[in-house]
Motif scaffolding. Structure first.
Motif, short mmCIF file in Angstrom:
data_model
loop_
_atom_site.label_atom_id
_atom_site.label_comp_id
_atom_site.label_asym_id
_atom_site.label_seq_id
_atom_site.Cartn_x
_atom_site.Cartn_y
_atom_site.Cartn_z
N LEU A 46 -8.13 -3.01 28.89
CA LEU A 46 -8.68 -2.42 30.10
C LEU A 46 -7.57 -1.99 31.05
CD1 LEU A 46 -11.63 -4.76 31.19
CD2 LEU A 46 -11.81 -2.34 30.60
N SER A 47 -7.81 -0.91 31.75
CA SER A 47 -6.88 -0.50 32.80
C SER A 47 -7.67 0.20 33.89
CB SER A 47 -5.81 0.45 32.24
OG SER A 47 -6.41 1.65 31.77
N GLY A 48 -7.12 0.20 35.09
CA GLY A 48 -7.78 0.88 36.20
C GLY A 48 -7.55 0.16 37.50
N THR A 49 -8.06 0.76 38.56
CA THR A 49 -7.92 0.21 39.91
C THR A 49 -9.31 0.03 40.51
OG1 THR A 49 -5.78 1.30 40.20
CG2 THR A 49 -6.93 0.59 42.20
N ILE A 50 -9.56 -1.14 41.07
CA ILE A 50 -10.86 -1.45 41.70
C ILE A 50 -10.61 -1.87 43.13
CG2 ILE A 50 -12.88 -2.97 41.65
CD1 ILE A 50 -12.32 -3.39 38.63
N THR A 51 -11.34 -1.27 44.05
CA THR A 51 -11.32 -1.71 45.44
C THR A 51 -12.70 -2.23 45.80
OG1 THR A 51 -9.64 -0.07 46.06
CG2 THR A 51 -10.93 -1.04 47.84
N ALA A 52 -12.75 -3.47 46.27
CA ALA A 52 -14.00 -4.10 46.70
C ALA A 52 -13.90 -4.36 48.20
CB ALA A 52 -14.24 -5.40 45.95
N VAL A 53 -14.86 -3.82 48.96
CA VAL A 53 -14.83 -3.89 50.42
C VAL A 53 -16.17 -4.40 50.92
CG1 VAL A 53 -14.72 -2.47 52.52
CG2 VAL A 53 -13.17 -2.00 50.62
N GLY A 54 -16.13 -5.15 52.04
CA GLY A 54 -17.40 -5.51 52.67
C GLY A 54 -17.49 -6.95 53.12
N SER A 55 -18.55 -7.62 52.69
CA SER A 55 -18.91 -8.96 53.15
C SER A 55 -17.74 -9.93 53.16
CB SER A 55 -20.03 -9.52 52.26
OG SER A 55 -20.17 -10.90 52.45
N THR A 56 -17.47 -10.54 54.33
CA THR A 56 -16.46 -11.59 54.36
C THR A 56 -17.04 -12.91 53.87
OG1 THR A 56 -16.91 -12.10 56.70
CG2 THR A 56 -15.17 -10.50 56.23
N ALA A 57 -18.38 -13.04 53.85
CA ALA A 57 -19.00 -14.24 53.30
C ALA A 57 -18.75 -14.33 51.79
CB ALA A 57 -20.50 -14.25 53.58
N LEU A 58 -18.75 -13.18 51.11
CA LEU A 58 -18.52 -13.14 49.67
C LEU A 58 -17.03 -13.08 49.32
CD1 LEU A 58 -19.62 -12.93 46.79
CD2 LEU A 58 -19.94 -10.47 47.15
N GLN A 59 -16.20 -12.78 50.29
CA GLN A 59 -14.79 -12.52 50.03
C GLN A 59 -14.07 -13.65 49.29
OE1 GLN A 59 -12.80 -11.01 53.48
NE2 GLN A 59 -10.84 -10.75 52.46
N PRO A 60 -14.25 -14.93 49.65
CA PRO A 60 -13.53 -15.98 48.92
C PRO A 60 -13.85 -16.00 47.43
CG PRO A 60 -14.37 -16.85 50.99
CD PRO A 60 -14.98 -15.49 50.81
N LEU A 61 -15.12 -15.84 47.06
CA LEU A 61 -15.48 -15.83 45.64
C LEU A 61 -14.94 -14.59 44.94
CD1 LEU A 61 -17.01 -16.95 43.19
CD2 LEU A 61 -19.05 -15.73 44.03
N CYS A 62 -15.06 -13.45 45.59
CA CYS A 62 -14.59 -12.21 44.99
C CYS A 62 -13.08 -12.26 44.75
CB CYS A 62 -14.96 -11.03 45.89
SG CYS A 62 -14.83 -9.41 45.10
N GLU A 63 -12.35 -12.83 45.70
CA GLU A 63 -10.90 -12.98 45.55
C GLU A 63 -10.56 -13.89 44.36
OE1 GLU A 63 -9.59 -12.60 50.25
OE2 GLU A 63 -9.64 -14.55 49.29
N ALA A 64 -11.22 -15.04 44.31
CA ALA A 64 -10.92 -15.99 43.24
C ALA A 64 -11.26 -15.43 41.86
CB ALA A 64 -11.69 -17.29 43.48
N ALA A 65 -12.40 -14.73 41.77
CA ALA A 65 -12.80 -14.13 40.49
C ALA A 65 -11.84 -13.00 40.11
CB ALA A 65 -14.23 -13.61 40.57
N ALA A 66 -11.42 -12.21 41.10
CA ALA A 66 -10.49 -11.12 40.84
C ALA A 66 -9.17 -11.65 40.30
CB ALA A 66 -10.25 -10.30 42.11
N GLU A 67 -8.70 -12.74 40.87
CA GLU A 67 -7.43 -13.32 40.41
C GLU A 67 -7.54 -13.73 38.94
OE1 GLU A 67 -4.42 -17.03 41.51
OE2 GLU A 67 -5.93 -16.37 42.95
N GLN A 68 -8.61 -14.42 38.58
CA GLN A 68 -8.79 -14.85 37.19
C GLN A 68 -8.95 -13.65 36.26
OE1 GLN A 68 -10.92 -19.25 37.73
NE2 GLN A 68 -11.98 -17.61 36.67
N PHE A 69 -9.73 -12.66 36.69
CA PHE A 69 -9.98 -11.49 35.86
C PHE A 69 -8.68 -10.74 35.57
CE2 PHE A 69 -11.10 -6.99 35.28
CZ PHE A 69 -12.06 -7.08 34.28
N MET A 70 -7.83 -10.62 36.59
CA MET A 70 -6.57 -9.90 36.40
C MET A 70 -5.59 -10.67 35.52
SD MET A 70 -5.89 -7.97 40.03
CE MET A 70 -5.96 -9.47 41.00
#
Length: 314
Positions: free
Chosen positions: A50-74
């Protein structure tokens, strides 16, 4: 770690692929178990990396989970670069509808932010988990439980001293979220229930859940509200009408201040974005990160909520 994202906490650089290339040349012609280590899992299995760039913007309530999942995914997909930013649910929904980002994170249904049906038709809803939200107060506030009606009066300016709700004789400092916040919309839907806030009442506003939490922790007599994922020992979460703010009470709607966490994408997302969403719904996240980060898996809910806010049994 390989991969990067920009978040409210940090920016993590992506390791260059040149090191892997050098290692690959050095191991060329070798046999045995060491020879396989030069290849990525995707290459070894014959799958295209896989390759590409993803930008996720918005809810700060969801931000901690999205960050943690993004780190593992990368870590598993070093060719994908994910940037996670806050800004509030309104910004997330608006930017994904405009095609400016790959993911718009939101605590609320897009229908509450987008009035043009053609905008809604451009995007796809992905509910990734549930988030509970609760009123929080500075640690010096002496009450632990508050009536819902009194909470409403505090956030409409009718009650301005803690002594009026059984606390010490001390002024209440209300800290609100900004108007585009999905956390604020969810909180007000349940607590204010349509009651108009007087124009004369102008509490301070904060743009993120993290900042609101820090302000409550450092301001005597302060009250605000945050997602369960932001709970820590620096402030106190209040019960409401005797009900504890916890996952079990959210699951059966005993605790009523909750919402879905939506990750909106284009109706036909690109390959990397689609893979990240599949990862969000996979066992690594749903069976691990969701609860570790203070959220509630979709599978745990005994009730469901529609875009109008109506709750019914599953």
């Amino acid at each position: 770690m390989q991969g990067s994202y920009i978040s409210r906490r940090s920016f993590i650089g992506i390791a260059g692929m040149s090191a892997l290339a050098v290692a690959g040349f050095g191991l060329a012609g070798c046999s045995g178990s060491n020879g396989g280590s030069a290849e990525s899992g995707s290459a070894a299995s014959g799958k295209k990396a896989l390759s590409g760039t993803i930008t996720a913007v918005g809810s700060t309530a969801l931000q901690p989970l999205c960050e943690a999942a993004a780190e593992q995914f990368m870590q598993e997909n070093p060719g994908v670069q994910i940037t996670v930013q806050g800004g509030g649910s309104g910004q997330g929904v608006t930017q994904i509808a405009q095609g400016a980002v790959q993911i718009g994170n939101s605590d609320v249904f897009a229908e509450s932010k987008l009035k043009d049906s053609s905008d809604i038709s451009k995007i796809a809803d992905n509910k990734v988990c549930i988030v509970g939200m609760a009123p929080i107060v500075n640690a010096d506030v002496t009450i632990d439980d508050i009536k819902l009606e009194d909470l409403k009066k505090i956030f409409t300016g009718e009650i301005a001293n803690w002594s009026e709700v059984g606390g010490a004789d001390a002024p209440i400092t209300v800290i609100n979220r900004a108007s585009g916040s999905g956390t604020r919309a969810t909180f007000e839907d349940v607590v204010l229930a349509g009651t108009k806030v007087p124009d004369s009442f102008k509490p301070q506003e904060q743009d993120s859940s993290g900042t609101a939490a820090k302000m409550v922790a450092s301001t005597p007599g302060a009250i605000s509200y945050v997602a369960f994922s932001y709970f820590d020992s620096s402030f106190k979460a209040l019960k409401v009408d005797g009900v504890e703010p916890d996952a079990q009470n959210v699951e059966d709607n005993s605790w009523k201040i909750w919402s879905y966490e939506h990750m909106y994408t284009a109706a036909s997302p690109d390959e990397a974005t689609k893979a990240f969403l599949e990862y969000m719904m996979g066992e690594e996240v749903q069976g691990g990160l969701v609860e570790q980060q203070g959220y509630i898996p979709m599978s745990g809910m005994k009730v469901e909520k529609d875009a109008s806010g109506k709750v019914s049994n599953k």
